[in-house]
Design a protein around this motif. Structure first.
Motif, PDB file in Angstrom:
ATOM      1  N   HIS A  98       0.969   7.437   0.076  1.00  0.00           N
ATOM      2  CA  HIS A  98      -0.020   8.491  -0.188  1.00  0.00           C
ATOM      3  C   HIS A  98      -1.438   8.021   0.021  1.00  0.00           C
ATOM      4  O   HIS A  98      -2.294   8.764   0.482  1.00  0.00           O
ATOM      5  N   ASP A  99      -1.667   6.772  -0.351  1.00  0.00           N
ATOM      6  CA  ASP A  99      -3.008   6.232  -0.172  1.00  0.00           C
ATOM      7  C   ASP A  99      -3.325   6.073   1.314  1.00  0.00           C
ATOM      8  O   ASP A  99      -4.446   6.336   1.754  1.00  0.00           O
ATOM      9  N   PHE A 130      -9.155  -1.145   3.751  1.00  0.00           N
ATOM     10  CA  PHE A 130      -9.687  -0.582   2.514  1.00  0.00           C
ATOM     11  C   PHE A 130      -8.876  -1.002   1.290  1.00  0.00           C
ATOM     12  O   PHE A 130      -9.427  -1.266   0.228  1.00  0.00           O
ATOM     13  N   PHE A 131      -7.563  -1.051   1.461  1.00  0.00           N
ATOM     14  CA  PHE A 131      -6.715  -1.355   0.306  1.00  0.00           C
ATOM     15  C   PHE A 131      -6.336  -2.826   0.206  1.00  0.00           C
ATOM     16  O   PHE A 131      -5.528  -3.200  -0.637  1.00  0.00           O
ATOM     17  N   LEU A 189      -9.333   1.050  -8.086  1.00  0.00           N
ATOM     18  CA  LEU A 189      -8.646   0.016  -7.305  1.00  0.00           C
ATOM     19  C   LEU A 189      -8.379  -1.214  -8.170  1.00  0.00           C
ATOM     20  O   LEU A 189      -7.360  -1.880  -8.025  1.00  0.00           O
ATOM     21  N   ILE A 214       0.860  -1.196   0.000  1.00  0.00           N
ATOM     22  CA  ILE A 214       0.000   0.000   0.000  1.00  0.00           C
ATOM     23  C   ILE A 214       0.890   1.237   0.000  1.00  0.00           C
ATOM     24  O   ILE A 214       1.769   1.386   0.848  1.00  0.00           O
ATOM     25  N   HIS A 215       0.645   2.107  -0.968  1.00  0.00           N
ATOM     26  CA  HIS A 215       1.489   3.298  -1.106  1.00  0.00           C
ATOM     27  C   HIS A 215       1.202   4.301   0.019  1.00  0.00           C
ATOM     28  O   HIS A 215       0.067   4.457   0.461  1.00  0.00           O
ATOM     29  N   TYR A 222     -13.058   9.647   1.118  1.00  0.00           N
ATOM     30  CA  TYR A 222     -12.043   9.077   0.228  1.00  0.00           C
ATOM     31  C   TYR A 222     -12.602   7.995  -0.683  1.00  0.00           C
ATOM     32  O   TYR A 222     -11.984   7.642  -1.672  1.00  0.00           O
ATOM     33  N   TYR A 268      -5.406  -0.497 -10.213  1.00  0.00           N
ATOM     34  CA  TYR A 268      -4.234  -0.459  -9.330  1.00  0.00           C
ATOM     35  C   TYR A 268      -3.768  -1.878  -9.012  1.00  0.00           C
ATOM     36  O   TYR A 268      -2.582  -2.186  -9.064  1.00  0.00           O
ATOM     37  N   ARG A 269      -4.738  -2.738  -8.705  1.00  0.00           N
ATOM     38  CA  ARG A 269      -4.383  -4.105  -8.297  1.00  0.00           C
ATOM     39  C   ARG A 269      -3.987  -4.965  -9.490  1.00  0.00           C
ATOM     40  O   ARG A 269      -3.146  -5.853  -9.381  1.00  0.00           O
ATOM     41  N   TYR A 273     -11.390   6.795  -4.399  1.00  0.00           N
ATOM     42  CA  TYR A 273     -10.965   5.430  -4.741  1.00  0.00           C
ATOM     43  C   TYR A 273     -12.143   4.609  -5.242  1.00  0.00           C
ATOM     44  O   TYR A 273     -12.621   3.703  -4.551  1.00  0.00           O
ATOM     45  N   ARG A 333      -3.856  15.477  -5.087  1.00  0.00           N
ATOM     46  CA  ARG A 333      -3.671  14.226  -5.818  1.00  0.00           C
ATOM     47  C   ARG A 333      -3.766  14.407  -7.331  1.00  0.00           C
ATOM     48  O   ARG A 333      -3.586  13.439  -8.068  1.00  0.00           O
ATOM     49  N   GLY A 353       4.160   3.698  -7.766  1.00  0.00           N
ATOM     50  CA  GLY A 353       3.567   4.896  -7.197  1.00  0.00           C
ATOM     51  C   GLY A 353       2.265   4.587  -6.497  1.00  0.00           C
ATOM     52  O   GLY A 353       1.918   3.417  -6.298  1.00  0.00           O
ATOM     53  N   CYS A 354       1.539   5.633  -6.150  1.00  0.00           N
ATOM     54  CA  CYS A 354       0.297   5.460  -5.411  1.00  0.00           C
ATOM     55  C   CYS A 354      -0.787   4.908  -6.321  1.00  0.00           C
ATOM     56  O   CYS A 354      -0.629   4.830  -7.531  1.00  0.00           O
ATOM     57  N   SER A 355      -1.909   4.539  -5.739  1.00  0.00           N
ATOM     58  CA  SER A 355      -2.988   3.917  -6.507  1.00  0.00           C
ATOM     59  C   SER A 355      -3.506   4.848  -7.602  1.00  0.00           C
ATOM     60  O   SER A 355      -3.826   4.401  -8.692  1.00  0.00           O
ATOM     61  N   GLN A 386      -4.157   9.482   2.771  1.00  0.00           N
ATOM     62  CA  GLN A 386      -5.480   9.962   2.369  1.00  0.00           C
ATOM     63  C   GLN A 386      -6.561   9.409   3.292  1.00  0.00           C
ATOM     64  O   GLN A 386      -7.457  10.130   3.713  1.00  0.00           O
ATOM     65  N   VAL A 387      -6.444   8.133   3.625  1.00  0.00           N
ATOM     66  CA  VAL A 387      -7.441   7.503   4.492  1.00  0.00           C
ATOM     67  C   VAL A 387      -7.286   8.034   5.920  1.00  0.00           C
ATOM     68  O   VAL A 387      -8.277   8.285   6.615  1.00  0.00           O
TER      69      VAL A 387
END
Lengths: 410, 159
Positions: A348-349, A407-408, B13, A345-346, B4, B16-17, B8, B138, B64-66, A352-353
């Motif tokens: 930044h994510d 969540f992720f 997601l 999990i990054h 959020y 991302y996954r 997302y 973002r 990087g991030c999602s 955010q949460v």
């Protein structure tokens, strides 16, 4: 716990606000600390009653402003154990203090092939000025590496220091929290003929500091990380170094005389302070120092050692190997700055949460990209503690992290 | 619902996954372009194959991030097989989608100039990234892939 955190928190107006309907849990003091009402009031009072430019007017409020400004310098000098007020040069921030050394001392003393030794855990502020010198005049940079437990690997320090002109090192890493013992490093550097610059901007706010005891030559730090305002920092340097260093920026204040043919510089420290300085901010910094001294720096450090231990335990108990902590696990050799990353999990994510719960942490490379490359990660999350944080803040962080992980989840 | 969750969306997601078009292409004939988001350390490595004015293949590496990774994945799926002109139009439209909100906030316009860019553009999955505009920090994560693509198309055109 030694500190009365509930009472302290009451001194910080911003900590009373809510974010997304939740109490704000401020865990980003390593980026910039919040300000107590005494600092806000001191700046407001000064602007309302005594504000004028310094070192210029002969009228009453100009004299009051000058006296208050120089009293702030004396307070800063005392706070870090400087030999005299004249060893404190006010700058915009710690970054400018490091740049001042690179720009003036560096350009006067470093020739092609001369070596500057730095470490893999330095902030960009203590990397890029030296890279600029490397590009500009072929100065060689040598890097002290890290051990697997995120401390400086000094196995080959003597080799790295041999023939070097400068060792520049952070007293406390802004990412890992690692506290570097400056005394022995300074002795080794001096034995090799190198001067020592300490990036002390993460250390000074959290521990009693004595630059004389360190035996260093330069130290850079700033007000905004120690409850004071942004816009002012300081370079401490030994008086004889300041005397011989060429000036930095040219302009008013830094001169003794100017003719069409040339100029003569003012005495130190004003020789390095061209232009109107951050006057009100200096007054605010003084008030921040008073606030911290009233608590006592030994108690500040003890509080953070205890809270950091609680946080490290809470994070590893709850998340185990799913969460990696980048920094020493021994609280005796680290400060209250805790970087971490969930597997997959990054950062930044995660941030955010966390924000949804009012939990403020930093996410990113923390202006330490060489270190991130050593760690092999693009970014981390970072929680950092100060006098207004307590176990309840750590608990809120853990609860919010649980939500982020859920969540992720893949 | 947490705020959020608007950011997302499930389709984000999913990208991302299970990112689309991961991999590399031989350089040359392909172009390799690296994009960085200096703020957060996000990194996109784009391999772009352009033949006779058509984006014939796209591969993606980096981390990087999602938001940045999902946007990159969606971008690769959206432009693969498309004429360069259409890809450029999509870049403009996507950036307009991201900046309309900002320009309204800045008070410099009502966004009508940007709205023109959005006409007759089919976003598909990309629509899901619209939630990003509510999280201004973002937006750079979302636009990174598209700026990198624009650079790649410029380099390919210079051949």
């Amino acid at each position: 716990m030694g500190l009365d955190v509930a009472r302290i928190r009451g001194d910080f107006p911003i900590l009373c606000r809510q974010v997304h309907g939740n109490r704000i849990v401020f865990l980003d003091s390593a980026a910039s600390a919040q300000k107590p009402v005494s600092v806000l009031d001191a700046m407001d009072r000064f602007q309302r009653s005594s504000y004028a430019n310094v070192h210029r007017g002969v009228y009453t409020i100009a004299e009051e402003a000058t006296a208050a400004f120089e009293a702030a310098r004396a307070a800063v000098a005392r706070f870090v154990g400087a030999g005299a007020s004249s060893e404190i040069v006010f700058t915009r921030n710690a970054t400018e203090a490091v740049n001042l050394v690179a720009y003036t001392w560096g350009r006067a003393n470093l020739a092609p092939g001369d070596a500057v030794v730095l470490t893999e855990m330095e902030h960009h502020a203590n990397v890029v000025p030296w890279l600029m010198l490397a590009e500009e005049r072929g100065v060689e940079l040598r890097w002290i590496p890290l051990t697997p437990d995120f401390r400086l690997d000094l196995t080959h320090a003597d080799d790295l220091l041999r023939g070097a002109k400068l060792l520049t090192v952070s007293a406390m890493s802004n990412v890992l929290g690692t506290i570097n013992e400056i005394g022995p490093l300074a002795r080794a550097a001096h034995a090799a003929g190198a001067l020592v610059l300490v990036d002390a901007c993460q250390y000074v706010p959290h521990s009693a500091t004595d630059v004389a005891e360190w035996g260093a030559d330069f130290a850079a730090f700033s007000a905004h990380k120690m409850l004071g305002p942004s816009g002012i920092g300081a370079l401490w340097a030994r008086a004889e170094l300041l005397e011989t260093m060429p000036p930095f920026l040219g302009g008013g204040e830094m001169i003794r005389d100017v003719t069409k043919a040339g100029f003569a510089t003012n005495d130190v420290p004003w020789k390095f302070e061209a232009g109107t300085p951050a006057i009100t901010e200096a007054i605010g910094w003084h008030a921040a120092i008073d606030y911290l001294e009233a608590i006592g720096m030994a108690d500040v450090r003890a509080h953070e050692v205890e809270l950091t231990g609680y946080a490290l335990d809470a994070l590893s108990d709850r998340f185990g190997e799913r969460l990696t902590i980048y920094g020493p696990c021994d609280t005796a050799v680290r400060g209250g700055t805790v970087s971490f990353l969930f597997d997959g999990i990054h950062a930044h994510d995660v941030s955010q949460v966390l924000d949804e719960d009012g939990v403020c942490v930093r996410a990113g490379h923390h202006c330490a990209k060489p270190l991130m490359r050593v760690l092999g990660v693009p970014a981390t999350s970072r929680a950092s503690f100060y006098v207004y944080n307590d176990e309840a803040d750590v608990d809120a962080l853990v609860v919010a992290l649980e939500k982020a992980e859920k969540f992720f989840a893949l | 619902m947490a705020e959020y969750e608007d950011l997302y969306r499930e389709i984000i997601l999913d990208h991302y996954r299970a990112p689309r078009n991961r991999g590399e292409l031989p350089v040359p004939p392909a172009h390799k372009i690296e994009g960085f988001n200096p703020l957060c350390g996000d990194e996109v490595v784009l391999y772009l194959m352009v033949t006779d004015g058509v984006v014939t293949d796209v591969k993606i590496a980096g981390q990087g991030c999602s938001i940045s990774q999902a946007s990159t994945s969606m971008m690769s799926a959206a432009v693969k097989g498309k004429p360069v002109a259409e890809a450029r139009k999509l870049i403009r439209a996507f950036k307009a989608l991201m900046s309309i909100h900002e320009s309204k906030l800045d008070g410099v316009g009502d966004g009508s100039d940007l709205a023109a860019e959005l006409e007759n553009v089919r976003f598909g999955d990309l629509e899901a990234l619209q939630g990003v505009v509510k999280f201004p920090v973002r937006i750079k994560c979302a636009t990174l892939a598209w700026n990198t693509l624009a650079q790649g198309l410029d380099e390919a055109a210079a051949d």
